[in-house]
Write a protein that holds these residues in place. Structure first.
Motif, mmCIF file in Angstrom:
data_model
loop_
_atom_site.group_PDB
_atom_site.id
_atom_site.type_symbol
_atom_site.label_atom_id
_atom_site.label_comp_id
_atom_site.label_asym_id
_atom_site.label_seq_id
_atom_site.Cartn_x
_atom_site.Cartn_y
_atom_site.Cartn_z
ATOM 1 N N GLU A 241 0.816 -1.219 0.000
ATOM 2 C CA GLU A 241 0.000 0.000 0.000
ATOM 3 C C GLU A 241 0.847 1.266 0.000
ATOM 4 O O GLU A 241 0.351 2.352 -0.313
ATOM 5 C CB GLU A 241 -0.939 0.007 1.210
ATOM 6 N N LEU A 242 2.124 1.131 0.329
ATOM 7 C CA LEU A 242 2.985 2.307 0.374
ATOM 8 C C LEU A 242 3.391 2.793 -1.005
ATOM 9 O O LEU A 242 3.808 3.940 -1.169
ATOM 10 C CB LEU A 242 4.246 2.014 1.194
ATOM 11 N N VAL A 243 3.308 1.932 -2.006
ATOM 12 C CA VAL A 243 3.757 2.328 -3.341
ATOM 13 C C VAL A 243 2.625 2.360 -4.354
ATOM 14 O O VAL A 243 2.843 2.726 -5.506
ATOM 15 C CB VAL A 243 4.871 1.379 -3.844
ATOM 16 N N LEU A 244 1.430 2.011 -3.930
ATOM 17 C CA LEU A 244 0.285 2.070 -4.826
ATOM 18 C C LEU A 244 -0.479 3.365 -4.598
ATOM 19 O O LEU A 244 -0.512 3.889 -3.480
ATOM 20 C CB LEU A 244 -0.651 0.876 -4.582
ATOM 21 N N PRO A 245 -1.131 3.936 -5.633
ATOM 22 C CA PRO A 245 -1.935 5.151 -5.443
ATOM 23 C C PRO A 245 -3.036 4.899 -4.415
ATOM 24 O O PRO A 245 -3.843 3.985 -4.566
ATOM 25 C CB PRO A 245 -2.521 5.406 -6.836
ATOM 26 N N ASN A 246 -3.037 5.669 -3.373
ATOM 27 C CA ASN A 246 -4.009 5.471 -2.296
ATOM 28 C C ASN A 246 -4.066 6.745 -1.468
ATOM 29 O O ASN A 246 -3.066 7.170 -0.900
ATOM 30 C CB ASN A 246 -3.581 4.286 -1.415
ATOM 31 N N LYS A 247 -5.252 7.359 -1.398
ATOM 32 C CA LYS A 247 -5.398 8.607 -0.668
ATOM 33 C C LYS A 247 -5.975 8.408 0.731
ATOM 34 O O LYS A 247 -6.312 9.378 1.404
ATOM 35 C CB LYS A 247 -6.282 9.572 -1.460
ATOM 36 N N ALA A 248 -6.086 7.160 1.142
ATOM 37 C CA ALA A 248 -6.608 6.910 2.487
ATOM 38 C C ALA A 248 -5.706 7.581 3.527
ATOM 39 O O ALA A 248 -4.488 7.554 3.421
ATOM 40 C CB ALA A 248 -6.678 5.406 2.754
ATOM 41 N N ARG A 249 -6.345 8.177 4.539
ATOM 42 C CA ARG A 249 -5.602 8.948 5.523
ATOM 43 C C ARG A 249 -4.537 8.108 6.236
ATOM 44 O O ARG A 249 -3.414 8.572 6.466
ATOM 45 C CB ARG A 249 -6.569 9.547 6.553
ATOM 46 N N ARG A 250 -4.880 6.868 6.563
ATOM 47 C CA ARG A 250 -3.945 6.026 7.298
ATOM 48 C C ARG A 250 -2.707 5.732 6.456
ATOM 49 O O ARG A 250 -1.586 5.690 6.968
ATOM 50 C CB ARG A 250 -4.627 4.727 7.727
ATOM 51 N N VAL A 251 -2.898 5.541 5.154
ATOM 52 C CA VAL A 251 -1.772 5.272 4.264
ATOM 53 C C VAL A 251 -0.884 6.514 4.141
ATOM 54 O O VAL A 251 0.345 6.433 4.250
ATOM 55 C CB VAL A 251 -2.264 4.822 2.879
ATOM 56 N N SER A 252 -1.502 7.678 3.910
ATOM 57 C CA SER A 252 -0.702 8.895 3.754
ATOM 58 C C SER A 252 0.027 9.247 5.051
ATOM 59 O O SER A 252 1.150 9.747 5.020
ATOM 60 C CB SER A 252 -1.585 10.060 3.313
ATOM 61 N N THR A 253 -0.592 8.965 6.192
ATOM 62 C CA THR A 253 0.064 9.224 7.478
ATOM 63 C C THR A 253 1.262 8.301 7.660
ATOM 64 O O THR A 253 2.338 8.726 8.102
ATOM 65 C CB THR A 253 -0.928 9.025 8.641
ATOM 66 N N ALA A 254 1.096 7.025 7.321
ATOM 67 C CA ALA A 254 2.207 6.072 7.436
ATOM 68 C C ALA A 254 3.367 6.490 6.533
ATOM 69 O O ALA A 254 4.540 6.440 6.945
ATOM 70 C CB ALA A 254 1.728 4.668 7.074
ATOM 71 N N LYS A 255 3.050 6.912 5.304
ATOM 72 C CA LYS A 255 4.109 7.333 4.388
ATOM 73 C C LYS A 255 4.809 8.600 4.883
ATOM 74 O O LYS A 255 6.021 8.754 4.743
ATOM 75 C CB LYS A 255 3.528 7.544 2.991
ATOM 76 N N ALA A 256 4.043 9.490 5.509
ATOM 77 C CA ALA A 256 4.632 10.715 6.050
ATOM 78 C C ALA A 256 5.597 10.386 7.183
ATOM 79 O O ALA A 256 6.702 10.940 7.261
ATOM 80 C CB ALA A 256 3.530 11.660 6.542
ATOM 81 N N VAL A 257 5.195 9.489 8.070
ATOM 82 C CA VAL A 257 6.075 9.076 9.172
ATOM 83 C C VAL A 257 7.327 8.409 8.611
ATOM 84 O O VAL A 257 8.447 8.661 9.065
ATOM 85 C CB VAL A 257 5.339 8.123 10.132
#
Length: 306
Positions: A241-257
């Motif tokens: 999920e980190l490299v696939l297009p996904n605007k879910a908040r939990r995914v974007s937060t994980a990538k930001a961290v």
């Protein structure tokens, strides 16, 4: 660089604390032949402008902060971490930004509300400003080097330096504790969007390329992969999920961290992290800022990633 108290708590409560910190810093500067061009102590953070020569900055700061934290805890009968994560350091192109950083750091007590104006700043004991003005109680700064950038005559140089700081209070404040394109371009209009930038570096173009070229390769593909596993586990995601297009908040937060920890703690480049996460450089820069807020506000996450 900037060092903050954990959860932005005070790291200086009494003048004994401040004197202890300054004494330790002074001893380390002399022992390691490290040059200091500006410093300022506030209640919950410290600003330092240092140029190491004989040992790495990381070793110097580890010795300084560890020793101070132990003595602070003993004095105030407390236990646990004193400082927030790792200190934040920015590499700067000294030819272009040295004086801007001196001004930014020495005006910090005014902008933070510790003193009211330039007259009061001249009486503020806990910064390098007084030494450059000729008051020698705390001699940490290479004041002659700073003054030489204004004039060869000290009396003229001090007046010019003082006016340079006063002019800074009338200007829009650039967040010089950050690097990257926007801040660097705000201070150097010769830089373009086509130049190279990095969030850890104040400067652009050939300076950034030179600094990055001197970095040791990160041992890190393995470390980064392990970091990804920890982060996706914490946020209950699948690593894909980190490299696939996904605007879910939990995914974007994980990538930001992940961006924040990889760049600020693992010392990876923004380019390398962006490539791993399919992010553009500007997206990485924004993610680092979001990730730091999440990281600082989540004690459990900090413990796990420590």
């Amino acid at each position: 660089m900037i060092v903050r108290g954990i959860e932005r708590r005070d790291i200086f409560i009494t003048d004994d604390d401040r004197e202890d910190f300054v004494r330790r810093l002074s001893g380390l500067l002399e022992e390691t032949s490290t040059a200091c061009y500006a410093w300022a102590l506030l209640d919950n953070h410290v600003h330092l402008l240092l140029i190491p020569t004989e040992i790495s900055l990381s070793i110097l700061m580890r010795r300084l902060l560890t020793g101070y934290a132990v003595s602070f805890n003993l004095r105030h009968k407390r236990a646990g971490h004193l400082f927030q994560n790792r200190y934040k350091s920015i590499v700067c192109d000294s030819d272009v930004y040295l004086l801007e950083l001196v001004r930014y750091i020495h005006l910090n007590p005014v902008r933070a509300g510790k003193v009211t104006d330039m007259n009061a700043l001249a009486d503020y004991h806990w910064s390098g400003h007084r030494q450059i003005l000729g008051r020698k109680e705390l001699c940490l700064v290479k004041d002659e080097d700073v003054l030489s950038l204004f004039s060869g005559k000290k009396s003229v140089a001090r007046k010019a330096y003082y006016q340079f700081l006063a002019d800074g209070l009338l200007q829009k404040v650039s967040p010089l504790s950050m690097g990257g394109r926007r801040v660097s371009q705000s201070l150097d209009d010769s830089l373009t969007d086509e130049d190279s930038y990095d969030d850890r570096i104040l400067g652009g173009g050939s300076f950034v390329e030179r600094v990055l070229g001197e970095e040791k390769p990160v041992e890190a593909s393995r470390s980064f992969d392990e970091l990804k596993k920890v982060v996706v586990g914490y946020f209950e995601l699948d690593v894909t999920e980190l490299v696939l297009p996904n605007k879910a908040r939990r995914v974007s937060t994980a990538k930001a961290v992940l961006c924040y920890v990889a760049i600020r703690h693992y010392r990876m480049t923004g380019y390398a992290v962006g490539k791993a996460l399919c992010y553009t450089p500007s997206a990485v820069s924004r993610a680092v800022q979001r990730g730091q807020k999440v990281f600082d506000g989540d004690a459990r996450l900090r413990d796990i990633l420590s």
